[in-house]
Motif scaffolding. Structure first.
Motif, PDB file in Angstrom:
ATOM      1  N   THR A 241      39.622  30.402  40.823  1.00 59.87           N
ATOM      2  CA  THR A 241      38.162  30.214  40.817  1.00 59.87           C
ATOM      3  C   THR A 241      37.802  28.794  40.372  1.00 59.87           C
ATOM      4  OG1 THR A 241      38.096  31.236  38.606  1.00 59.87           O
ATOM      5  CG2 THR A 241      37.555  32.637  40.504  1.00 59.87           C
TER       6      THR A 241
ATOM      7  N   ASP B 281      38.547  44.146  35.802  1.00 61.16           N
ATOM      8  CA  ASP B 281      38.676  42.752  35.396  1.00 61.16           C
ATOM      9  C   ASP B 281      39.582  42.051  36.406  1.00 61.16           C
ATOM     10  OD1 ASP B 281      39.275  40.338  34.224  1.00 61.16           O
ATOM     11  OD2 ASP B 281      39.760  41.168  32.256  1.00 61.16           O
ATOM     12  N   MET B 282      39.028  41.052  37.087  1.00 59.10           N
ATOM     13  CA  MET B 282      39.796  40.374  38.131  1.00 59.10           C
ATOM     14  C   MET B 282      40.977  39.598  37.564  1.00 59.10           C
ATOM     15  SD  MET B 282      38.469  41.368  40.895  1.00 59.10           S
ATOM     16  CE  MET B 282      39.477  40.349  41.958  1.00 59.10           C
TER      17      MET B 282
ATOM     18  N   TRP C  72      43.566  34.289  38.770  1.00 58.88           N
ATOM     19  CA  TRP C  72      42.112  34.380  39.009  1.00 58.88           C
ATOM     20  C   TRP C  72      41.404  33.171  38.392  1.00 58.88           C
ATOM     21  CZ3 TRP C  72      38.487  36.538  41.875  1.00 58.88           C
ATOM     22  CH2 TRP C  72      37.150  36.553  41.429  1.00 58.88           C
TER      23      TRP C  72
ATOM     24  N   ARG D 186      35.095  38.489  44.757  1.00 62.43           N
ATOM     25  CA  ARG D 186      35.390  39.870  44.340  1.00 62.43           C
ATOM     26  C   ARG D 186      35.186  40.837  45.496  1.00 62.43           C
ATOM     27  NH1 ARG D 186      35.502  43.516  40.104  1.00 62.43           N
ATOM     28  NH2 ARG D 186      35.278  41.960  38.445  1.00 62.43           N
ATOM     29  N   TYR D 187      34.080  40.673  46.218  1.00 59.69           N
ATOM     30  CA  TYR D 187      33.785  41.615  47.304  1.00 59.69           C
ATOM     31  C   TYR D 187      34.841  41.533  48.412  1.00 59.69           C
ATOM     32  CZ  TYR D 187      31.200  44.403  50.642  1.00 59.69           C
ATOM     33  OH  TYR D 187      30.832  45.391  51.517  1.00 59.69           O
TER      34      TYR D 187
ATOM     35  N   THR E 260      38.003  43.312  46.891  1.00 54.53           N
ATOM     36  CA  THR E 260      37.955  44.721  46.480  1.00 54.53           C
ATOM     37  C   THR E 260      37.036  45.600  47.322  1.00 54.53           C
ATOM     38  OG1 THR E 260      36.108  44.444  44.913  1.00 54.53           O
ATOM     39  CG2 THR E 260      38.347  43.978  44.104  1.00 54.53           C
TER      40      THR E 260
ATOM     41  N   THR F 188      31.145  44.835  44.579  1.00 52.76           N
ATOM     42  CA  THR F 188      30.642  43.721  43.767  1.00 52.76           C
ATOM     43  C   THR F 188      30.866  43.959  42.267  1.00 52.76           C
ATOM     44  OG1 THR F 188      28.440  44.736  43.763  1.00 52.76           O
ATOM     45  CG2 THR F 188      28.883  43.065  45.455  1.00 52.76           C
ATOM     46  N   SER F 189      31.455  45.093  41.939  1.00 55.74           N
ATOM     47  CA  SER F 189      31.767  45.373  40.538  1.00 55.74           C
ATOM     48  C   SER F 189      33.096  46.109  40.484  1.00 55.74           C
ATOM     49  CB  SER F 189      30.666  46.228  39.894  1.00 55.74           C
ATOM     50  OG  SER F 189      30.555  47.482  40.539  1.00 55.74           O
TER      51      SER F 189
ATOM     52  N   TYR G 293      31.582  33.961  42.238  1.00 57.21           N
ATOM     53  CA  TYR G 293      32.458  35.101  41.908  1.00 57.21           C
ATOM     54  C   TYR G 293      32.237  36.338  42.786  1.00 57.21           C
ATOM     55  CZ  TYR G 293      33.410  32.328  37.743  1.00 57.21           C
ATOM     56  OH  TYR G 293      33.785  31.326  36.895  1.00 57.21           O
TER      57      TYR G 293
END
Length: 442
Positions: free
Chosen positions: A395, A425-426, A391, A414-415, A418, A421-422, A410
């Protein structure tokens, strides 16, 4: 040797208030190396069900309560008959014939006159001829005749207690139809099984005065009694057994951890701060019946949920490995998965959703405003599946080629990975996704 018993009625599911009584008895017994009995109060044959018997046992085992002996009151009817006969011959039990409607009328009349609604013992005035006639017309029931002696005992929780039986009706011990009620049957079993200590809710204080008279009438030692406070909700109302969310089966199915329930229930009403105990042995040093408050104890479900979450998060990989395997996580990923998951769950069941995330593929949508950014970003991910910190490396690469930073960098990544949006821990999630053969679908 201390001998206690827990005596649920298998007419419904085990409620959290009943469990508190079981826990106090179990702790008091195990702390002193005594004997703990499970007694099933099943004299109500119309309402007692085997399914509830089985569920009670399952719930107690789940909580971690084991018993040394078990019996059902329905096995002892002949014994109760024998004791009832003995008490009849002593003049301490007598036959009655009033219907419920007639008794209700008597109660209302006494209350209207400003008098306590105490049974008038009218049946004691009946001749044998009158009794024979009434028996042919309707079923009879039986009462225990209280004497006028004030009943006193030293309660292990409430302190010195004194009950004047003149303010109490002679208790019904056998209903019309022959069902033995708790009052007599419980005393007989406590005598026969050598119960030394009876710990139960404060709603039984008057029952205790009555039962002490029965023990004495039978010339048997009176056990030690302790009456703990009852549970109330945050509004100060008594907890209802009709609240289905507070039975053990429902709490278990909702994912609440057993020691979270135990920890909260032993803390309520005590001077100790609420803390999470790992097992019953950890409670022995601080558990003391005499230190329990006499005031009703408020049950806060939020506290239970918080304790349960803490209990889950403190589990070791060895304690959760079987569950993790059951939801499909490969053994070689289980340790990394648990390290990621435990920070993001309230119950074990929450791991199922996290594993779904770990298995999901990334589908890029050309209608997405970030499509070109994501397409370029995921092209940079392909060679990082064996890196220790993919990760972070990914990034950093994406940041250089896109000139994006912060949320603009980010959140879309992430979206896309997963669907949210939350979340986890990526740094911990992405390695699992890569090892699980993450696919990018354009």
């Amino acid at each position: 040797m201390i001998i206690t018993r827990f005596a649920p009625s298998p007419t419904g599911l085990l409620h959290i208030g009943n469990l508190r009584t079981a826990i106090f008895n179990f702790l008091a017994t195990r702390k002193e190396g005594g004997k703990f009995i499970l007694r099933l109060d099943d004299t109500d044959s119309s309402r007692s069900k085997k399914e509830f018997v089985d569920q009670v046992k399952e719930d107690l085992n789940w909580i971690g309560i084991c018993w040394d002996q078990e019996f059902s009151q329905s096995e002892h009817i002949k014994r109760y008959d024998s004791i009832k006969k003995e008490l009849v011959e002593m003049g301490r039990v007598y036959e009655c014939f009033e219907t419920p409607a007639e008794l209700d009328l008597k109660r209302k009349k006494l209350l209207s006159m400003g008098k306590p609604p105490v049974y008038d013992r009218a049946s004691l005035q009946l001749s044998e001829k009158e009794k024979e006639k009434l028996r042919s017309e309707k079923p009879s029931y039986w009462r225990f005749k209280l004497n006028n002696e004030v009943v006193e005992w030293r309660d292990s929780i409430l302190g010195n207690q004194s009950i004047n039986p003149s303010s109490v009706s002679d208790p019904v011990i056998v209903k019309a139809g022959g069902q033995y009620l708790y009052t007599l049957a419980s005393v007989v079993d406590d005598i026969d099984y050598g119960v030394t200590d009876i710990i139960r809710g404060s709603d039984h204080v008057t029952n205790t005065a009555v039962q002490i008279q029965i023990f004495k009438a039978l010339s048997k030692p009176v056990p030690n009694f302790g009456h703990h406070s009852l549970l109330i909700d945050l509004d100060g109302k008594a907890l209802s057994k009709r609240d289905g969310s507070l039975n053990l089966k429902t709490l278990k199915n909702s994912g609440i951890e057993p020691m979270a329930i135990v920890s909260l229930l032993v803390s309520l009403g005590s001077a100790n701060a609420i803390e999470l105990y790992k097992n019953f042995k950890d409670i022995f040093d601080t558990f003391d019946l005499s230190s329990l408050s006499k005031a009703p104890a408020k049950l806060n479900i939020s506290s239970l949920n918080a304790l349960s979450q803490k209990a889950v998060q403190e589990l070791s990989i060895n304690e959760v490995e079987d569950y993790i395997s059951s939801i499909g996580v490969p053994k070689d990923l289980s340790r990394n998965f648990w390290d990621m998951a435990k920070e993001n769950i309230s119950t074990k069941k929450d791991m199922e959703e996290l594993w779904k995330i770990c298995k999901r593929d990334v589908e890029l949508d050309k209608a997405d405003p970030d499509y070109e950014f994501l397409q370029k970003a995921f092209s940079l991910l392909k060679d990082l599946n064996k890196e220790p910190e993919p990760w972070k490396l990914w990034t950093e690469k994406v940041k250089k080629v896109s000139q994006r930073k912060g949320k603009d960098l980010y959140l879309p990544l992430r979206y896309a990975l997963t669907g949210s949006t939350s979340g986890p821990d990526m740094n911990k999630l992405l390695p699992i996704m890569l090892l699980n053969n993450l696919q990018i679908i354009e």
